[in-house]
Design a protein around this motif. Structure first.
Motif, PDB file in Angstrom:
ATOM      1  N   ARG A 118      21.282 -24.833  14.206  1.00  0.00           N
ATOM      2  CA  ARG A 118      22.098 -24.270  14.795  1.00  0.00           C
ATOM      3  C   ARG A 118      22.557 -25.307  16.299  1.00  0.00           C
ATOM      4  NH1 ARG A 118      20.350 -19.887  12.651  1.00  0.00           N
ATOM      5  NH2 ARG A 118      21.647 -18.183  11.670  1.00  0.00           N
ATOM      6  N   ARG A 119      21.422 -25.672  16.772  1.00  0.00           N
ATOM      7  CA  ARG A 119      21.031 -26.427  17.969  1.00  0.00           C
ATOM      8  C   ARG A 119      21.058 -27.918  17.679  1.00  0.00           C
ATOM      9  NH1 ARG A 119      16.421 -22.120  18.012  1.00  0.00           N
ATOM     10  NH2 ARG A 119      17.096 -21.143  19.850  1.00  0.00           N
ATOM     11  N   ALA A 120      21.824 -28.036  17.210  1.00  0.00           N
ATOM     12  CA  ALA A 120      22.822 -29.528  16.526  1.00  0.00           C
ATOM     13  C   ALA A 120      22.565 -30.583  17.945  1.00  0.00           C
ATOM     14  CB  ALA A 120      23.428 -29.094  15.373  1.00  0.00           C
ATOM     15  N   SER A 121      21.817 -32.088  17.511  1.00  0.00           N
ATOM     16  CA  SER A 121      22.655 -32.578  18.290  1.00  0.00           C
ATOM     17  C   SER A 121      24.209 -32.975  18.069  1.00  0.00           C
ATOM     18  CB  SER A 121      21.450 -34.296  18.107  1.00  0.00           C
ATOM     19  OG  SER A 121      21.351 -34.596  16.860  1.00  0.00           O
ATOM     20  N   PRO A 122      24.236 -33.712  18.702  1.00  0.00           N
ATOM     21  CA  PRO A 122      25.830 -34.967  18.990  1.00  0.00           C
ATOM     22  C   PRO A 122      25.833 -35.335  17.365  1.00  0.00           C
ATOM     23  CG  PRO A 122      25.141 -34.080  20.993  1.00  0.00           C
ATOM     24  CD  PRO A 122      23.579 -34.141  20.803  1.00  0.00           C
ATOM     25  N   PRO A 123      24.804 -36.585  16.878  1.00  0.00           N
ATOM     26  CA  PRO A 123      24.941 -37.191  15.739  1.00  0.00           C
ATOM     27  C   PRO A 123      25.022 -35.782  14.742  1.00  0.00           C
ATOM     28  CG  PRO A 123      23.741 -38.471  17.262  1.00  0.00           C
ATOM     29  CD  PRO A 123      23.464 -36.727  18.159  1.00  0.00           C
ATOM     30  N   GLY A 124      24.436 -35.463  14.486  1.00  0.00           N
ATOM     31  CA  GLY A 124      23.814 -34.823  13.828  1.00  0.00           C
ATOM     32  C   GLY A 124      25.610 -33.575  13.682  1.00  0.00           C
ATOM     33  N   LEU A 125      25.679 -33.270  14.657  1.00  0.00           N
ATOM     34  CA  LEU A 125      27.189 -32.187  14.328  1.00  0.00           C
ATOM     35  C   LEU A 125      28.186 -33.814  14.023  1.00  0.00           C
ATOM     36  CD1 LEU A 125      27.149 -30.714  17.644  1.00  0.00           C
ATOM     37  CD2 LEU A 125      27.370 -30.221  15.286  1.00  0.00           C
ATOM     38  N   ASP A 126      28.356 -34.498  14.311  1.00  0.00           N
ATOM     39  CA  ASP A 126      29.165 -35.679  13.809  1.00  0.00           C
ATOM     40  C   ASP A 126      29.280 -35.804  12.290  1.00  0.00           C
ATOM     41  OD1 ASP A 126      30.771 -36.300  16.233  1.00  0.00           O
ATOM     42  OD2 ASP A 126      29.050 -38.323  16.846  1.00  0.00           O
ATOM     43  N   THR A 127      27.690 -36.091  11.798  1.00  0.00           N
ATOM     44  CA  THR A 127      27.665 -36.096  10.465  1.00  0.00           C
ATOM     45  C   THR A 127      28.297 -34.955   9.601  1.00  0.00           C
ATOM     46  OG1 THR A 127      25.188 -37.541  10.798  1.00  0.00           O
ATOM     47  CG2 THR A 127      25.501 -36.185   9.307  1.00  0.00           C
TER      48      THR A 127
ATOM     49  N   ALA B 277      27.007 -19.628  12.171  1.00  0.00           N
ATOM     50  CA  ALA B 277      26.673 -19.853  12.642  1.00  0.00           C
ATOM     51  C   ALA B 277      27.256 -21.099  13.214  1.00  0.00           C
ATOM     52  CB  ALA B 277      24.954 -19.946  12.309  1.00  0.00           C
ATOM     53  N   LEU B 278      26.530 -20.718  14.691  1.00  0.00           N
ATOM     54  CA  LEU B 278      26.585 -22.632  15.320  1.00  0.00           C
ATOM     55  C   LEU B 278      26.124 -23.519  15.300  1.00  0.00           C
ATOM     56  CD1 LEU B 278      25.683 -20.032  18.906  1.00  0.00           C
ATOM     57  CD2 LEU B 278      27.726 -20.373  18.125  1.00  0.00           C
ATOM     58  N   GLY B 279      26.636 -24.084  15.449  1.00  0.00           N
ATOM     59  CA  GLY B 279      26.251 -25.612  15.752  1.00  0.00           C
ATOM     60  C   GLY B 279      26.822 -26.128  14.278  1.00  0.00           C
ATOM     61  N   ILE B 280      25.654 -26.421  13.249  1.00  0.00           N
ATOM     62  CA  ILE B 280      26.314 -27.320  11.838  1.00  0.00           C
ATOM     63  C   ILE B 280      26.504 -26.629  10.994  1.00  0.00           C
ATOM     64  CG2 ILE B 280      25.548 -28.507   9.771  1.00  0.00           C
ATOM     65  CD1 ILE B 280      24.612 -29.767  11.893  1.00  0.00           C
ATOM     66  N   ASP B 281      26.648 -25.145  11.317  1.00  0.00           N
ATOM     67  CA  ASP B 281      27.732 -24.725  10.185  1.00  0.00           C
ATOM     68  C   ASP B 281      28.766 -24.433  10.941  1.00  0.00           C
ATOM     69  OD1 ASP B 281      25.089 -24.338   8.909  1.00  0.00           O
ATOM     70  OD2 ASP B 281      25.481 -21.672   9.277  1.00  0.00           O
ATOM     71  N   GLY B 282      29.400 -23.695  12.100  1.00  0.00           N
ATOM     72  CA  GLY B 282      30.302 -24.426  12.495  1.00  0.00           C
ATOM     73  C   GLY B 282      31.278 -24.955  12.906  1.00  0.00           C
ATOM     74  N   ALA B 283      29.795 -26.194  12.358  1.00  0.00           N
ATOM     75  CA  ALA B 283      31.497 -27.599  12.396  1.00  0.00           C
ATOM     76  C   ALA B 283      32.103 -28.122  11.156  1.00  0.00           C
ATOM     77  CB  ALA B 283      30.075 -28.869  13.534  1.00  0.00           C
ATOM     78  N   ALA B 284      30.531 -27.732  10.204  1.00  0.00           N
ATOM     79  CA  ALA B 284      31.709 -27.857   9.156  1.00  0.00           C
ATOM     80  C   ALA B 284      32.509 -26.573   8.368  1.00  0.00           C
ATOM     81  CB  ALA B 284      30.001 -27.574   7.651  1.00  0.00           C
ATOM     82  N   HIS B 285      32.568 -25.133   8.985  1.00  0.00           N
ATOM     83  CA  HIS B 285      33.927 -25.223   8.357  1.00  0.00           C
ATOM     84  C   HIS B 285      35.110 -25.287   9.121  1.00  0.00           C
ATOM     85  CE1 HIS B 285      31.273 -21.426   6.557  1.00  0.00           C
ATOM     86  NE2 HIS B 285      31.022 -21.353   7.661  1.00  0.00           N
ATOM     87  N   GLN B 286      34.936 -25.687  10.549  1.00  0.00           N
ATOM     88  CA  GLN B 286      35.643 -26.933  11.410  1.00  0.00           C
ATOM     89  C   GLN B 286      36.680 -27.412  10.882  1.00  0.00           C
ATOM     90  OE1 GLN B 286      37.649 -24.654  14.344  1.00  0.00           O
ATOM     91  NE2 GLN B 286      39.151 -26.277  13.231  1.00  0.00           N
ATOM     92  N   ALA B 287      35.593 -28.225  10.423  1.00  0.00           N
ATOM     93  CA  ALA B 287      35.992 -30.089   9.941  1.00  0.00           C
ATOM     94  C   ALA B 287      36.922 -29.404   8.264  1.00  0.00           C
ATOM     95  CB  ALA B 287      34.820 -30.603   9.772  1.00  0.00           C
ATOM     96  N   ALA B 288      36.518 -28.914   7.522  1.00  0.00           N
ATOM     97  CA  ALA B 288      37.362 -28.972   6.570  1.00  0.00           C
ATOM     98  C   ALA B 288      38.252 -27.949   6.303  1.00  0.00           C
ATOM     99  CB  ALA B 288      35.973 -27.814   5.584  1.00  0.00           C
ATOM    100  N   LEU B 289      39.040 -26.980   7.622  1.00  0.00           N
ATOM    101  CA  LEU B 289      39.818 -26.870   7.764  1.00  0.00           C
ATOM    102  C   LEU B 289      41.096 -27.880   8.283  1.00  0.00           C
ATOM    103  CD1 LEU B 289      39.313 -23.249   9.859  1.00  0.00           C
ATOM    104  CD2 LEU B 289      40.190 -23.870   7.171  1.00  0.00           C
ATOM    105  N   ASP B 290      40.232 -28.997   9.077  1.00  0.00           N
ATOM    106  CA  ASP B 290      41.126 -29.909   9.610  1.00  0.00           C
ATOM    107  C   ASP B 290      42.012 -30.137   8.772  1.00  0.00           C
ATOM    108  OD1 ASP B 290      40.147 -28.733  11.859  1.00  0.00           O
ATOM    109  OD2 ASP B 290      38.469 -30.568  12.463  1.00  0.00           O
ATOM    110  N   VAL B 291      41.158 -30.840   8.084  1.00  0.00           N
ATOM    111  CA  VAL B 291      41.815 -31.502   6.079  1.00  0.00           C
ATOM    112  C   VAL B 291      42.333 -30.677   5.465  1.00  0.00           C
ATOM    113  CG1 VAL B 291      39.653 -34.013   7.018  1.00  0.00           C
ATOM    114  CG2 VAL B 291      39.537 -31.709   4.879  1.00  0.00           C
ATOM    115  N   GLY B 292      42.790 -29.454   5.702  1.00  0.00           N
ATOM    116  CA  GLY B 292      43.323 -28.670   5.008  1.00  0.00           C
ATOM    117  C   GLY B 292      42.752 -28.667   3.078  1.00  0.00           C
ATOM    118  N   GLY B 293      41.492 -28.655   3.826  1.00  0.00           N
ATOM    119  CA  GLY B 293      40.038 -27.617   2.904  1.00  0.00           C
ATOM    120  C   GLY B 293      39.508 -26.467   2.847  1.00  0.00           C
TER     121      GLY B 293
END
Length: 368
Positions: free
Chosen positions: A130-139, A159-175
């Motif tokens: 939930r408290r991911a670093s910027p590189p972790g979020l980018d990964t 959750a905040l952090g990695i989970d949310g970044a993963a969900h949003q990135a999938a949506l961003d590419v139409g996944g």
């Protein structure tokens, strides 16, 4: 009872199951025990208290089954199911996710907001701090985009952090992506991700929970949530996590369930890498590219033949150092042998290009 022998249930039986589901301290295995003992939820509700006690069920369950609150909760759930985008999946009925159904403690009822059909598609869980670093979020974003582009549904815990970044990135590419909650669907947690949950529902993805609709998040709910995340998925990728992280619980549950476990290594100086390193020592596959994951799942059906390409190799010498670990400007000068003015000038260019960023006095590489 199994999915292959399922029969459609009556409206009265559906309401009875919702009443059982609303009982305190019942849980998946006790729910299944009642259905096996009495043949239906309707008969279980009308059985004498002595029969419930003989099954080792808590007295609170038997005492509450005829309460007005339990009846009201069931009626409310029936009303919630009326809109087209809101669904209830049952363990012994068609449409229940087949991988999840294999678990001994599979949720007997699963509330779904969004498209329930994506739960039957091949999923990969992507979890982390939930408290991911910027590189972790980018990964997390980079892997989520590529895996979604390869045809996988990305599953995580909203959750905040990695989970949310993963969900949003999938949506961003139409996944498509699935969020599994540790609370009810009418009580989205964390509140900061309510708009993300709405976007997932509106854009062909789904948010799911085994808990009653209005249920609040509680610490003991999240391990239960984690078994669903891993149970839905072919494998679990841990991007960044401490040794005490709930992501490690998800990964260990995945291993127990016979799923693949993947972990991305990091700097020995970064606390968020230690959980991943522990998983690798325990037998998780060390992952440096999406292609490594795809190769382990190459036999899985229904995936597009051409996965998204892996990120290009890093050429800039300062970026190579930043990918290994975050650095201060002075630390980069010492590690690279460049003068401090040279380092500052290069970092400014990298920041403008969106390839590096500064946070709390340290520089981080960006993967996207």
């Amino acid at each position: 009872m199994s999915n292959s022998t399922a029969r459609a249930i009556s409206p009265a039986e559906l309401e009875a199951r919702l009443r059982l589901h609303a009982l305190p301290d019942l849980g998946p295995q006790r729910f299944q025990r009642l259905l096996q003992a009495f043949g239906s939820a309707s008969k279980a509700l009308s059985a004498p208290a002595s029969a419930w006690r003989s099954l080792g069920l808590p007295s609170a369950c038997g005492d509450a089954r005829r309460s007005a609150q339990v009846r009201d909760d069931a009626r409310h759930a029936l009303a919630w199911l009326e809109p087209a985008a809101q669904h209830l999946l049952m363990w012994d009925q068609p449409g229940y996710p087949p991988l999840l159904a294999q678990l001994d403690d599979a949720p007997p009822l699963l509330f779904v907001a969004g498209d329930p059909k994506i739960l039957e598609l091949p999923q990969l869980a992507l979890v982390g701090s939930r408290r991911a670093s910027p590189p972790g979020l980018d990964t997390a974003r980079a892997f989520s985009r590529s895996l979604a582009g390869a045809g996988f549904v990305i599953t995580s815990g909203l959750a905040l952090g990695i989970d949310g970044a993963a969900h949003q990135a999938a949506l961003d590419v139409g996944g498509r992506t699935v969020g599994v909650l540790g609370s009810g669907l009418e009580n989205i947690y964390p509140q900061r991700h309510r708009s993300l949950a709405r976007a997932m529902i509106e854009r062909g993805s789904a948010v799911v929970s085994e808990f009653p609709l209005g249920c609040s998040p509680r610490p003991d709910h999240f391990p239960r949530r984690n078994r669903i995340i891993s149970g839905l998925s072919l494998g679990v990728l841990v991007v960044e996590a401490s040794v005490a992280s709930g992501s490690l619980i998800t990964a260990r549950l995945a291993a127990q369930q016979g799923r693949e476990v993947y972990a991305i290594p990091g700097s020995i100086h970064h606390p968020g890498a230690r959980g991943c390193h522990q998983l690798i020592r325990d037998g998780a596959l060390l992952v440096e590219s999406v292609q490594q994951i795809l190769e382990t799942l190459s036999g899985w059906q229904n995936l597009p033949p051409s996965p998204a390409p892996s990120p290009e190799p890093i050429a800039h010498p300062l970026l190579a150092l930043l990918h290994a670990a975050p650095h201060s400007s002075e630390g980069l000068a010492l590690a690279s042998g460049w003068s401090l003015p040279q380092v500052l000038a290069a970092l400014t260019e990298l920041e403008i290009e969106g390839r590096a960023q500064r946070e709390n006095g340290r520089w981080f590489a960006r993967l996207s």
